[in-house]
Design a protein around this motif. Structure first.
Motif, mmCIF file in Angstrom:
data_model
loop_
_atom_site.group_PDB
_atom_site.id
_atom_site.type_symbol
_atom_site.label_atom_id
_atom_site.label_comp_id
_atom_site.label_asym_id
_atom_site.label_seq_id
_atom_site.Cartn_x
_atom_site.Cartn_y
_atom_site.Cartn_z
ATOM 1 N N PRO A 51 0.794 -1.237 0.000
ATOM 2 C CA PRO A 51 0.000 0.000 0.000
ATOM 3 C C PRO A 51 0.823 1.283 0.000
ATOM 4 C CG PRO A 51 -0.945 -1.573 1.541
ATOM 5 C CD PRO A 51 0.354 -2.169 1.051
ATOM 6 N N TRP A 52 1.942 1.310 0.713
ATOM 7 C CA TRP A 52 2.719 2.550 0.789
ATOM 8 C C TRP A 52 3.447 2.879 -0.519
ATOM 9 C CZ3 TRP A 52 3.910 -1.890 3.404
ATOM 10 C CH2 TRP A 52 5.108 -2.515 3.095
ATOM 11 N N LEU A 53 3.516 1.941 -1.468
ATOM 12 C CA LEU A 53 4.136 2.233 -2.757
ATOM 13 C C LEU A 53 3.119 2.490 -3.865
ATOM 14 C CD1 LEU A 53 7.170 -0.229 -2.819
ATOM 15 C CD2 LEU A 53 7.188 2.243 -2.466
ATOM 16 N N GLU A 54 1.842 2.206 -3.619
ATOM 17 C CA GLU A 54 0.814 2.422 -4.639
ATOM 18 C C GLU A 54 0.804 3.847 -5.202
ATOM 19 O OE1 GLU A 54 -1.000 0.667 -6.585
ATOM 20 O OE2 GLU A 54 -0.664 -1.267 -5.639
ATOM 21 N N PRO A 55 1.005 4.880 -4.391
ATOM 22 C CA PRO A 55 1.022 6.229 -4.964
ATOM 23 C C PRO A 55 2.126 6.422 -6.018
ATOM 24 C CG PRO A 55 0.783 6.359 -2.581
ATOM 25 C CD PRO A 55 1.088 4.926 -2.918
ATOM 26 N N ASP A 56 3.150 5.588 -5.998
ATOM 27 C CA ASP A 56 4.258 5.698 -6.952
ATOM 28 C C ASP A 56 4.176 4.677 -8.083
ATOM 29 O OD1 ASP A 56 5.540 7.773 -5.501
ATOM 30 O OD2 ASP A 56 6.331 6.277 -4.102
ATOM 31 N N ARG A 57 3.035 3.974 -8.206
ATOM 32 C CA ARG A 57 2.891 2.898 -9.188
ATOM 33 C C ARG A 57 3.267 3.335 -10.595
ATOM 34 N NH1 ARG A 57 0.838 -1.999 -10.293
ATOM 35 N NH2 ARG A 57 0.134 -2.379 -8.173
ATOM 36 N N ALA A 58 2.734 4.443 -11.087
ATOM 37 C CA ALA A 58 3.003 4.869 -12.472
ATOM 38 C C ALA A 58 4.496 5.086 -12.689
ATOM 39 C CB ALA A 58 2.217 6.128 -12.807
ATOM 40 N N ARG A 59 5.166 5.733 -11.754
ATOM 41 C CA ARG A 59 6.603 5.990 -11.874
ATOM 42 C C ARG A 59 7.396 4.682 -11.852
ATOM 43 N NH1 ARG A 59 10.586 6.079 -8.439
ATOM 44 N NH2 ARG A 59 9.220 5.984 -6.628
ATOM 45 N N ILE A 60 7.013 3.768 -10.973
ATOM 46 C CA ILE A 60 7.696 2.474 -10.870
ATOM 47 C C ILE A 60 7.503 1.677 -12.158
ATOM 48 C CG2 ILE A 60 7.677 0.242 -9.665
ATOM 49 C CD1 ILE A 60 6.961 1.883 -7.092
ATOM 50 N N GLU A 61 6.270 1.609 -12.651
ATOM 51 C CA GLU A 61 5.986 0.839 -13.869
ATOM 52 C C GLU A 61 6.742 1.384 -15.075
ATOM 53 O OE1 GLU A 61 1.706 0.820 -14.020
ATOM 54 O OE2 GLU A 61 1.620 -1.112 -12.982
ATOM 55 N N ARG A 62 6.887 2.699 -15.168
ATOM 56 C CA ARG A 62 7.623 3.296 -16.298
ATOM 57 C C ARG A 62 9.081 2.861 -16.310
ATOM 58 N NH1 ARG A 62 4.705 7.929 -14.930
ATOM 59 N NH2 ARG A 62 6.476 8.765 -13.789
ATOM 60 N N ARG A 63 9.629 2.576 -15.158
ATOM 61 C CA ARG A 63 11.049 2.227 -15.064
ATOM 62 C C ARG A 63 11.314 0.731 -15.262
ATOM 63 N NH1 ARG A 63 14.085 5.140 -10.359
ATOM 64 N NH2 ARG A 63 15.770 4.571 -11.753
ATOM 65 N N LEU A 64 10.273 -0.084 -15.278
ATOM 66 C CA LEU A 64 10.444 -1.530 -15.417
ATOM 67 C C LEU A 64 10.416 -1.955 -16.881
ATOM 68 C CD1 LEU A 64 8.063 -2.780 -12.589
ATOM 69 C CD2 LEU A 64 10.560 -2.723 -12.552
ATOM 70 N N PRO A 65 11.215 -2.973 -17.235
ATOM 71 C CA PRO A 65 11.098 -3.520 -18.596
ATOM 72 C C PRO A 65 9.778 -4.278 -18.729
ATOM 73 C CG PRO A 65 12.598 -4.837 -17.263
ATOM 74 C CD PRO A 65 12.207 -3.640 -16.429
ATOM 75 N N GLY A 66 9.299 -4.461 -19.948
ATOM 76 C CA GLY A 66 8.066 -5.213 -20.173
ATOM 77 C C GLY A 66 8.205 -6.637 -19.669
ATOM 78 N N MET A 67 7.091 -7.202 -19.199
ATOM 79 C CA MET A 67 7.134 -8.561 -18.675
ATOM 80 C C MET A 67 6.946 -9.592 -19.772
ATOM 81 S SD MET A 67 5.219 -7.973 -15.043
ATOM 82 C CE MET A 67 5.456 -9.644 -14.484
ATOM 83 N N GLY A 68 6.203 -9.273 -20.829
ATOM 84 C CA GLY A 68 6.088 -10.140 -21.987
ATOM 85 C C GLY A 68 5.379 -11.462 -21.795
ATOM 86 N N GLY A 69 4.836 -11.734 -20.629
ATOM 87 C CA GLY A 69 4.154 -13.000 -20.397
ATOM 88 C C GLY A 69 2.650 -12.851 -20.512
#
Length: 73
Positions: A51-69
């Protein structure tokens, strides 16, 4: 030894302390585990955040490579 209070990290609990050389170390429990918010067969198919990281979800997702699965049925 000085340790922090027990911290609830949703998937485990942990304490932190500095070793004599100054490095910060963590000791964590095994439980409750990563299947607290999704079934075992779905683990790794999507990004789950505490829960404490949910506010940063968009920023975190932008920095991750695609999962492709694909997500299991």
């Amino acid at each position: 030894m000085d340790v922090t209070e027990v911290r609830d990290r949703r998937y485990f609990t942990s304490i932190y302390f500095n070793e004599p050389g100054g490095a910060l170390l963590e000791i964590a429990t095994d439980g409750p585990g990563f299947d607290v918010d999704e079934p075992l067969v779905a683990l790794g198919c999507g990004l789950r955040l505490p829960p404490w990281l949910e506010p940063d979800r968009a920023r975190i997702e932008r920095r991750l490579p695609g999962m492709g699965g694909t997500r299991p049925a």
